[in-house]
Write a protein that holds these residues in place. Structure first.
Motif, PDB file in Angstrom:
ATOM      1  N   LEU A 101       9.196 -27.665  68.174  1.00 57.06           N
ATOM      2  CA  LEU A 101       8.999 -29.002  68.811  1.00 57.06           C
ATOM      3  C   LEU A 101       9.822 -29.892  68.671  1.00 57.06           C
ATOM      4  CD1 LEU A 101       5.499 -27.808  70.503  1.00 57.06           C
ATOM      5  CD2 LEU A 101       8.270 -27.753  71.480  1.00 57.06           C
ATOM      6  N   THR A 102       9.510 -30.184  67.649  1.00 53.02           N
ATOM      7  CA  THR A 102       9.918 -31.942  67.524  1.00 53.02           C
ATOM      8  C   THR A 102      12.035 -31.590  67.169  1.00 53.02           C
ATOM      9  OG1 THR A 102       7.822 -32.032  66.065  1.00 53.02           O
ATOM     10  CG2 THR A 102      10.676 -32.991  64.961  1.00 53.02           C
ATOM     11  N   ASN A 103      12.367 -30.770  66.987  1.00 57.80           N
ATOM     12  CA  ASN A 103      13.999 -30.720  66.968  1.00 57.80           C
ATOM     13  C   ASN A 103      14.333 -30.202  68.305  1.00 57.80           C
ATOM     14  OD1 ASN A 103      14.585 -30.203  64.780  1.00 57.80           O
ATOM     15  ND2 ASN A 103      13.450 -28.447  64.807  1.00 57.80           N
ATOM     16  N   LEU A 104      13.390 -29.852  69.183  1.00 58.34           N
ATOM     17  CA  LEU A 104      13.635 -30.299  70.931  1.00 58.34           C
ATOM     18  C   LEU A 104      13.635 -31.779  71.607  1.00 58.34           C
ATOM     19  CD1 LEU A 104      14.235 -28.041  72.335  1.00 58.34           C
ATOM     20  CD2 LEU A 104      11.910 -28.240  73.114  1.00 58.34           C
ATOM     21  N   VAL A 105      12.817 -32.609  70.951  1.00 60.98           N
ATOM     22  CA  VAL A 105      12.439 -33.611  71.630  1.00 60.98           C
ATOM     23  C   VAL A 105      13.517 -34.905  70.936  1.00 60.98           C
ATOM     24  CG1 VAL A 105      10.106 -32.824  72.625  1.00 60.98           C
ATOM     25  CG2 VAL A 105      10.458 -34.475  70.458  1.00 60.98           C
ATOM     26  N   ILE A 106      13.912 -34.460  70.010  1.00 60.41           N
ATOM     27  CA  ILE A 106      14.459 -34.930  69.294  1.00 60.41           C
ATOM     28  C   ILE A 106      15.855 -34.926  69.568  1.00 60.41           C
ATOM     29  CG2 ILE A 106      12.631 -35.314  67.612  1.00 60.41           C
ATOM     30  CD1 ILE A 106      15.351 -34.326  65.433  1.00 60.41           C
ATOM     31  N   GLY A 107      16.369 -34.078  70.742  1.00 64.75           N
ATOM     32  CA  GLY A 107      17.531 -34.208  71.322  1.00 64.75           C
ATOM     33  C   GLY A 107      18.445 -33.281  69.984  1.00 64.75           C
ATOM     34  N   SER A 108      18.069 -32.025  69.347  1.00 63.37           N
ATOM     35  CA  SER A 108      19.366 -31.565  68.871  1.00 63.37           C
ATOM     36  C   SER A 108      19.406 -30.712  69.450  1.00 63.37           C
ATOM     37  CB  SER A 108      18.350 -30.469  67.810  1.00 63.37           C
ATOM     38  OG  SER A 108      18.687 -28.840  67.226  1.00 63.37           O
ATOM     39  N   SER A 109      21.097 -30.733  69.620  1.00 65.79           N
ATOM     40  CA  SER A 109      21.790 -29.733  70.568  1.00 65.79           C
ATOM     41  C   SER A 109      21.801 -27.777  70.322  1.00 65.79           C
ATOM     42  CB  SER A 109      23.464 -30.129  70.469  1.00 65.79           C
ATOM     43  OG  SER A 109      23.060 -29.748  68.913  1.00 65.79           O
ATOM     44  N   ASP A 110      21.411 -27.647  68.836  1.00 71.19           N
ATOM     45  CA  ASP A 110      21.127 -26.456  68.440  1.00 71.19           C
ATOM     46  C   ASP A 110      19.946 -25.599  69.360  1.00 71.19           C
ATOM     47  OD1 ASP A 110      23.436 -26.282  67.099  1.00 71.19           O
ATOM     48  OD2 ASP A 110      22.078 -26.766  65.080  1.00 71.19           O
ATOM     49  N   TRP A 111      19.094 -26.554  69.209  1.00 67.08           N
ATOM     50  CA  TRP A 111      17.444 -26.343  70.093  1.00 67.08           C
ATOM     51  C   TRP A 111      17.796 -26.100  71.644  1.00 67.08           C
ATOM     52  CZ3 TRP A 111      13.928 -23.473  67.397  1.00 67.08           C
ATOM     53  CH2 TRP A 111      14.115 -23.625  66.784  1.00 67.08           C
ATOM     54  N   GLN A 112      18.878 -27.369  72.771  1.00 67.66           N
ATOM     55  CA  GLN A 112      18.522 -27.266  73.280  1.00 67.66           C
ATOM     56  C   GLN A 112      19.778 -27.363  73.988  1.00 67.66           C
ATOM     57  OE1 GLN A 112      18.569 -31.862  74.688  1.00 67.66           O
ATOM     58  NE2 GLN A 112      16.754 -32.291  74.507  1.00 67.66           N
ATOM     59  N   ASP A 113      20.613 -26.441  73.126  1.00 69.02           N
ATOM     60  CA  ASP A 113      21.696 -25.486  73.353  1.00 69.02           C
ATOM     61  C   ASP A 113      22.682 -25.973  74.509  1.00 69.02           C
ATOM     62  OD1 ASP A 113      22.870 -23.306  73.118  1.00 69.02           O
ATOM     63  OD2 ASP A 113      21.742 -22.187  74.816  1.00 69.02           O
ATOM     64  N   THR A 114      23.031 -27.046  74.494  1.00 63.36           N
ATOM     65  CA  THR A 114      23.819 -27.954  75.328  1.00 63.36           C
ATOM     66  C   THR A 114      25.127 -28.815  74.329  1.00 63.36           C
ATOM     67  OG1 THR A 114      23.666 -29.431  76.994  1.00 63.36           O
ATOM     68  CG2 THR A 114      22.075 -29.449  75.929  1.00 63.36           C
ATOM     69  N   ASN A 115      25.681 -29.031  74.583  1.00 60.40           N
ATOM     70  CA  ASN A 115      26.948 -30.294  74.375  1.00 60.40           C
ATOM     71  C   ASN A 115      26.547 -31.323  74.812  1.00 60.40           C
ATOM     72  OD1 ASN A 115      28.729 -28.346  72.540  1.00 60.40           O
ATOM     73  ND2 ASN A 115      29.600 -28.048  74.976  1.00 60.40           N
ATOM     74  N   GLU A 116      24.725 -31.496  75.834  1.00 62.00           N
ATOM     75  CA  GLU A 116      25.507 -33.276  76.243  1.00 62.00           C
ATOM     76  C   GLU A 116      23.120 -33.274  76.438  1.00 62.00           C
ATOM     77  OE1 GLU A 116      26.470 -33.190  80.365  1.00 62.00           O
ATOM     78  OE2 GLU A 116      28.257 -34.648  79.060  1.00 62.00           O
ATOM     79  N   PRO A 117      22.942 -32.969  74.594  1.00 64.52           N
ATOM     80  CA  PRO A 117      21.140 -32.372  74.642  1.00 64.52           C
ATOM     81  C   PRO A 117      20.711 -34.374  75.315  1.00 64.52           C
ATOM     82  CG  PRO A 117      23.181 -33.342  72.791  1.00 64.52           C
ATOM     83  CD  PRO A 117      23.418 -33.279  73.921  1.00 64.52           C
ATOM     84  N   VAL A 118      19.476 -34.280  75.442  1.00 61.08           N
ATOM     85  CA  VAL A 118      19.244 -35.784  75.997  1.00 61.08           C
ATOM     86  C   VAL A 118      18.042 -35.835  75.087  1.00 61.08           C
ATOM     87  CG1 VAL A 118      17.631 -36.425  77.483  1.00 61.08           C
ATOM     88  CG2 VAL A 118      18.966 -34.873  78.129  1.00 61.08           C
ATOM     89  N   LYS A 119      18.172 -36.998  74.516  1.00 61.42           N
ATOM     90  CA  LYS A 119      16.437 -37.447  73.668  1.00 61.42           C
ATOM     91  C   LYS A 119      15.295 -37.894  73.903  1.00 61.42           C
ATOM     92  CE  LYS A 119      19.851 -39.037  69.349  1.00 61.42           C
ATOM     93  NZ  LYS A 119      19.434 -40.220  68.858  1.00 61.42           N
ATOM     94  N   LEU A 120      13.983 -37.497  73.446  1.00 60.23           N
ATOM     95  CA  LEU A 120      12.746 -37.692  74.171  1.00 60.23           C
ATOM     96  C   LEU A 120      12.710 -38.063  73.228  1.00 60.23           C
ATOM     97  CD1 LEU A 120      12.996 -35.073  75.735  1.00 60.23           C
ATOM     98  CD2 LEU A 120      11.006 -35.234  76.473  1.00 60.23           C
ATOM     99  N   VAL A 121      12.412 -37.963  72.041  1.00 54.66           N
ATOM    100  CA  VAL A 121      11.718 -39.083  70.340  1.00 54.66           C
ATOM    101  C   VAL A 121      13.320 -39.430  70.261  1.00 54.66           C
ATOM    102  CG1 VAL A 121      10.518 -39.111  69.061  1.00 54.66           C
ATOM    103  CG2 VAL A 121       9.691 -37.547  71.017  1.00 54.66           C
TER     104      VAL A 121
END
Length: 291
Positions: free
Chosen positions: A159-179
């Motif tokens: 979940l940390t990798n997801l909210v810090i905007g890791s492109s691998d975990w968000q599976d997008t070239n345009e990730p969004v950082k929440l943290v």
């Protein structure tokens, strides 16, 4: 009663690092203290009982994968010795490991959200994954009161990798950082010698609300059912190995094949939260950061 039986009072006391299993705590501060004690003791069961029950379904699939990935290596080595073909692996971002990583904390700030929610900002001492030394991070914990018990939330592991905007975990070239994970500025009075600060660009209590709602989705329920099935199947393999059912490494690996297939399915659980999380972030004014 027969004199040969001892009373429980006669038994030696538990080791100092064994913690009590508590489903929540009496106060926000007690929940945080108990969580750190469980983490320091390496007691993931005690730590999980202090995680907000609404969030646990998001952690359990990842934990099931991690248990089997690590434990099966030790099982195979115990049964048949080192596998010379094994090239090693990395589990740097897994959830169970992060759940019991913190050794101690120093409270820096406390923010009262309402009568049921409190945010603690703490300076942690944590075991480094890469070296023998310890590191120090600034993290936030949200304490939540449910009925008469207090529980905690922070993004653990995947979940940390997801909210810090890791492109691998968000599976997008345009990730969004929440943290925003960054080194503190030199002007920070109480953040000297800190390796990383996890700065919330959206209040942690709002992220918690979103994830708690996401955890109720049918696909998350199905993932938890599969995680339970995986764990039970693995436990049965361990018991069979103990009684000598497997005569070769290949037989043991064949028995593990269904687990590997289920783990592949479960590995997408955290990433499946990304689309909803990205939309949630955009509604709160955050924009993608193209890589």
């Amino acid at each position: 009663m027969c004199d040969s039986f001892k009373s429980l009072a006669d038994e030696p006391s538990a080791p100092a690092d064994v913690v009590e299993l508590l489903d929540g705590a009496d106060s926000a501060e007690a929940a945080l203290k108990a969580m750190i004690a469980a983490s320091n003791a390496g007691d993931d069961q005690a730590a999980m009982l202090l995680v907000d029950p609404a969030i646990r379904p998001l952690l359990l699939p990842s934990i099931a994968i991690e248990r089997c990935a690590i434990d099966s290596y030790f099982l195979e080595t115990w049964a048949f010795g080192e596998d010379k073909k094994f090239l090693g692996g990395q589990l740097f971002h897994f959830t169970l490991r992060d759940l019991v990583r913190i050794r101690s904390i120093k409270q820096l700030e406390k923010r009262l959200v309402d009568d049921k929610r409190v945010v603690f900002t703490v300076l942690t001492t944590e075991k480094s994954y890469h070296e023998e030394k310890h590191i120090h991070n600034v993290r936030s914990f949200l304490a939540i009161r449910r009925s008469d018990r207090w529980y905690l939330f922070r993004p653990f592991g995947e979940l940390t990798n997801l909210v810090i905007g890791s492109s691998d975990w968000q599976d997008t070239n345009e990730p969004v950082k929440l943290v925003n994970a960054h080194a503190p500025g030199e002007e920070s009075d109480n953040r000297q010698n800190v390796n990383c600060e996890f700065e919330y660009l959206i209040p942690i209590e709002l992220i918690h609300e979103h994830l708690a709602e996401a955890a109720t989705a049918p696909e998350i329920k199905e993932a938890n059912q599969l995680a339970s099935r995986l764990q039970r199947h693995y436990d049965s393999i361990v018991n069979r190995a103990k009684r000598g059912d497997y005569q070769s490494r290949n037989e043991l690996k064949d028995a593990m094949d269904p687990i590997d297939d289920w783990a592949d399915i479960l590995s997408g659980t955290t990433a499946s939260l990304a689309p909803g999380l990205i939309e949630f972030a955009k509604k709160h004014g955050l924009q993608p950061e193209p890589e």
